[in-house]
Write a protein that holds these residues in place. Structure first.
Motif, PDB file in Angstrom:
ATOM      1  N   ARG A  43      31.037  36.782  36.755  1.00 24.49           N
ATOM      2  CA  ARG A  43      31.747  37.571  37.776  1.00 24.49           C
ATOM      3  C   ARG A  43      33.130  37.987  37.266  1.00 24.49           C
ATOM      4  O   ARG A  43      33.582  39.099  37.518  1.00 24.49           O
ATOM      5  N   ASN A  44      33.768  37.090  36.499  1.00 25.57           N
ATOM      6  CA  ASN A  44      35.068  37.465  35.933  1.00 25.57           C
ATOM      7  C   ASN A  44      34.933  38.609  34.937  1.00 25.57           C
ATOM      8  O   ASN A  44      35.785  39.489  34.859  1.00 25.57           O
ATOM      9  N   GLN A  45      33.828  38.594  34.185  1.00 24.84           N
ATOM     10  CA  GLN A  45      33.581  39.698  33.234  1.00 24.84           C
ATOM     11  C   GLN A  45      33.407  40.995  34.006  1.00 24.84           C
ATOM     12  O   GLN A  45      33.926  42.040  33.624  1.00 24.84           O
ATOM     13  N   ALA A  46      32.654  40.917  35.111  1.00 29.30           N
ATOM     14  CA  ALA A  46      32.428  42.119  35.931  1.00 29.30           C
ATOM     15  C   ALA A  46      33.770  42.663  36.422  1.00 29.30           C
ATOM     16  O   ALA A  46      34.014  43.880  36.382  1.00 29.30           O
ATOM     17  N   VAL A  47      34.644  41.752  36.825  1.00 21.07           N
ATOM     18  CA  VAL A  47      35.954  42.179  37.335  1.00 21.07           C
ATOM     19  C   VAL A  47      36.750  42.910  36.237  1.00 21.07           C
ATOM     20  O   VAL A  47      37.449  43.887  36.519  1.00 21.07           O
ATOM     21  N   GLN A  48      36.602  42.483  34.992  1.00 16.76           N
ATOM     22  CA  GLN A  48      37.294  43.189  33.895  1.00 16.76           C
ATOM     23  C   GLN A  48      36.838  44.642  33.820  1.00 16.76           C
ATOM     24  O   GLN A  48      37.646  45.552  33.618  1.00 16.76           O
ATOM     25  N   HIS A  49      35.533  44.856  33.997  1.00 11.05           N
ATOM     26  CA  HIS A  49      35.018  46.241  33.954  1.00 11.05           C
ATOM     27  C   HIS A  49      35.529  47.049  35.151  1.00 11.05           C
ATOM     28  O   HIS A  49      35.809  48.241  35.025  1.00 11.05           O
ATOM     29  N   ILE A  50      35.646  46.386  36.287  1.00  6.41           N
ATOM     30  CA  ILE A  50      36.147  47.093  37.483  1.00  6.41           C
ATOM     31  C   ILE A  50      37.623  47.470  37.276  1.00  6.41           C
ATOM     32  O   ILE A  50      38.035  48.592  37.573  1.00  6.41           O
ATOM     33  N   LYS A  51      38.364  46.542  36.705  1.00  3.61           N
ATOM     34  CA  LYS A  51      39.791  46.817  36.463  1.00  3.61           C
ATOM     35  C   LYS A  51      39.955  48.000  35.518  1.00  3.61           C
ATOM     36  O   LYS A  51      40.785  48.875  35.728  1.00  3.61           O
ATOM     37  N   ARG A  52      39.141  48.015  34.488  1.00  2.00           N
ATOM     38  CA  ARG A  52      39.248  49.103  33.521  1.00  2.00           C
ATOM     39  C   ARG A  52      38.910  50.435  34.186  1.00  2.00           C
ATOM     40  O   ARG A  52      39.572  51.444  33.986  1.00  2.00           O
ATOM     41  N   ILE A  73      37.060  37.590  44.892  1.00  2.00           N
ATOM     42  CA  ILE A  73      37.708  37.529  43.566  1.00  2.00           C
ATOM     43  C   ILE A  73      38.690  38.695  43.413  1.00  2.00           C
ATOM     44  O   ILE A  73      39.826  38.519  42.968  1.00  2.00           O
ATOM     45  N   LEU A  74      38.243  39.891  43.792  1.00  2.00           N
ATOM     46  CA  LEU A  74      39.118  41.061  43.655  1.00  2.00           C
ATOM     47  C   LEU A  74      40.385  40.878  44.495  1.00  2.00           C
ATOM     48  O   LEU A  74      41.492  41.135  44.030  1.00  2.00           O
ATOM     49  N   ARG A  75      40.200  40.403  45.720  1.00  2.00           N
ATOM     50  CA  ARG A  75      41.360  40.198  46.603  1.00  2.00           C
ATOM     51  C   ARG A  75      42.318  39.167  46.004  1.00  2.00           C
ATOM     52  O   ARG A  75      43.534  39.333  46.056  1.00  2.00           O
ATOM     53  N   ALA A  76      41.732  38.076  45.433  1.00  2.00           N
ATOM     54  CA  ALA A  76      42.570  37.024  44.839  1.00  2.00           C
ATOM     55  C   ALA A  76      43.400  37.588  43.683  1.00  2.00           C
ATOM     56  O   ALA A  76      44.488  37.111  43.381  1.00  2.00           O
ATOM     57  N   GLU A  77      42.855  38.641  43.052  1.00  2.00           N
ATOM     58  CA  GLU A  77      43.577  39.268  41.929  1.00  2.00           C
ATOM     59  C   GLU A  77      44.506  40.375  42.428  1.00  2.00           C
ATOM     60  O   GLU A  77      45.051  41.139  41.636  1.00  2.00           O
TER      61      GLU A  77
END
Ligand code: ADP
Ligand code: ASP
Ligand code: MG
Length: 405
Positions: free
Chosen positions: A19-28, A89-93
């Motif tokens: 899930r953290n990897q997925a979040v990296q792609h979303i951030k990019r 996760i997104l909200r926490a970030e």
């Protein structure tokens, strides 16, 4: 607004690390596009707590007792859990995000529970949230009827959600994130040296998806092709390029791709070949046989009709029913269970001499008999015995040197 739709499959969301990897792609994507819509599948695969197969397992012991409407309610929970977890996760970030179910996202379907078709998409709620700068997370694989009933889109249907949203929002790109590096020249579970393809046409990938390559749902490809939205299939676990799927004319590098004849090999197992021989007293054999199969709702494939009779395939699970129906009509069908259909696919096959000869030679070298064959302008299919399938796939993959660039 330049919109990107990113879909994450079950294995891409199954662990905290994934899930953290997925979040990296979303951030990019947030840096590169004006707006990001994320479509999620249920987390994990069979055995993982909230995977679709695990939800089905809970009711397994009760047989078919649960009506399809209620079954869809159960199945829709997997994607809802996944979406809420990703949102946390997104909200926490510090990334503003919101979750919409398929119905809330405006995905209207017919009422065919378990295999519903998308009738239209009304993306007003998505657009409103995007305008507020939120990442919109939509639960894949589900929609709702005009009456508000929750439906599911058929197994693997999150891809369809992503493509349908891409089309409705006129997205610049739909990315499908999975556990392999894109579309490979064959199923990597069987062909270890299968190679990721840099680019492939919609048509080729449609053939692959229809003939067993599980990497993307065929309906998703059809929707994207129709709306002319480019697709990119790539790994969640790397930043490698993945595979671009688009109209050949739009992709400069595609020119190189069109030079190849054979692009990939796909396979489908679990088929029974049915042969019904014509006899002098049965003049309407063709009409009778296919009408009877249609009436019984048995899907037929690989059909060959000639004066001496008909031959076709059905799923192994339907074979006994097909046999009984044919016997009741007075025929003596011959059944050949445990067959597999292997598809040799390539946009460049059309009109090129020698492809069939190469297929036949590769299989003959391993003493594999071809039970039936068929072809279109982009695909040649052969029916073989399932226990020879892995050998056949390897022989054909080598014959067309598919692991070499
Ligand atoms: P997701 O959960 O991400 O939707 P799927 O299991 O539906 O993933 O699809 C990805 C899988 O498809 C891969 O793990 C791979 O084993 C399988 N697959 C079969 N054929 C191919 C192919 N030609 N290219 C890539 N993957 C393939
Ligand atoms: N979770 C659903 C399935 O397993 C949909 C999907 O993964 O695309 O079929
Ligand atoms: Mg899938």
């Amino acid at each position: 607004m330049r919109i990107i739709v990113q879909k994450f499959g079950g294995t891409s969301l199954s662990t905290k690390q994934a899930r953290n990897q997925a979040v990296q792609h979303i951030k990019r994507a947030r840096q590169e596009y004006d707006a990001v819509v994320v479509v999620v599948s249920a987390m994990g695969r069979n055995g993982d707590p909230y995977a679709t197969d695990s939800l089905l397992q809970i009711i397994h012991e009760n047989g078919d007792s649960l009506p399809s409407r209620e079954r869809d309610l159960l199945l829709s929970c997997g994607e809802i859990i996944s979406a809420a977890v990703l949102c946390s996760i997104l909200r926490a970030e510090g990334i503003p995000s919101t979750v919409l179910t398929g119905g809330q996202a405006g995905i209207r379907t017919d009422a065919r529970f378990g295999d519903a078709r998308i009738m239209k998409v009304i993306p007003a709620r998505i657009t409103a949230s995007l305008k507020c700068g939120e990442v919109v997370i939509v639960t894949g694989f589900q929609g709702s009827t005009a009456d508000g009933e929750i439906t599911t889109l058929g197994r693997g249907g999150s891809d369809t959600t992503a493509a349908a949203l891409g089309a409705a929002l006129q997205a610049s790109l739909v990315e499908i994130y999975t556990d392999v590096d894109g579309i490979l020249t064959a199923d990597p579970r069987i062909i270890q040296d299968a190679r990721p393809l840099p680019a492939i046409s919609y048509h080729e990938v449609c053939q692959m998806a229809n003939y067993g390559a599980k990497v993307i749902h065929p309906r998703a490809v059809e929707i994207a092709m129709h709306a002319r939205i480019p697709l990119r299939i790539r790994s969640t676990f790397s930043f490698s390029e993945g595979t671009w799927v688009m109209d050949p004319a739009l992709l400069p590098q595609y020119e190189r791709v069109s030079d190849r004849h054979v692009t990939a090999i796909a396979h489908t197992q679990g088929l029974t070949q049915v042969q019904v021989s014509a006899e002098s007293h049965q003049p309407d054999l063709q009409v009778q046989v296919f009408q009877a199969m249609a009436k019984a709702g048995i899907s037929v494939d690989f059909i060959n009709v000639n004066p001496s009779g008909v031959v076709y395939t059905v799923r192994d699970s339907e074979a006994l029913r097909a046999k009984t129906i044919l016997e009741e009509l007075g025929y003596a069908p011959e059944l050949n269970p445990g067959c597999a259909k292997v598809a040799v696919i390539g946009g460049g096959i059309n009109g090129v001499p020698g492809i069939m000869s190469k297929i036949v030679s590769a299989l003959a070298a391993h003493h594999i008999s071809i039970l039936q064959s068929a072809d279109s302008n982009t695909t040649i299919w052969v029916l073989i015995h399932q226990d020879e399938m892995e050998l056949a796939l390897r022989a054909l993959h080598d014959q067309f040197a598919l692991s070499e660039r």
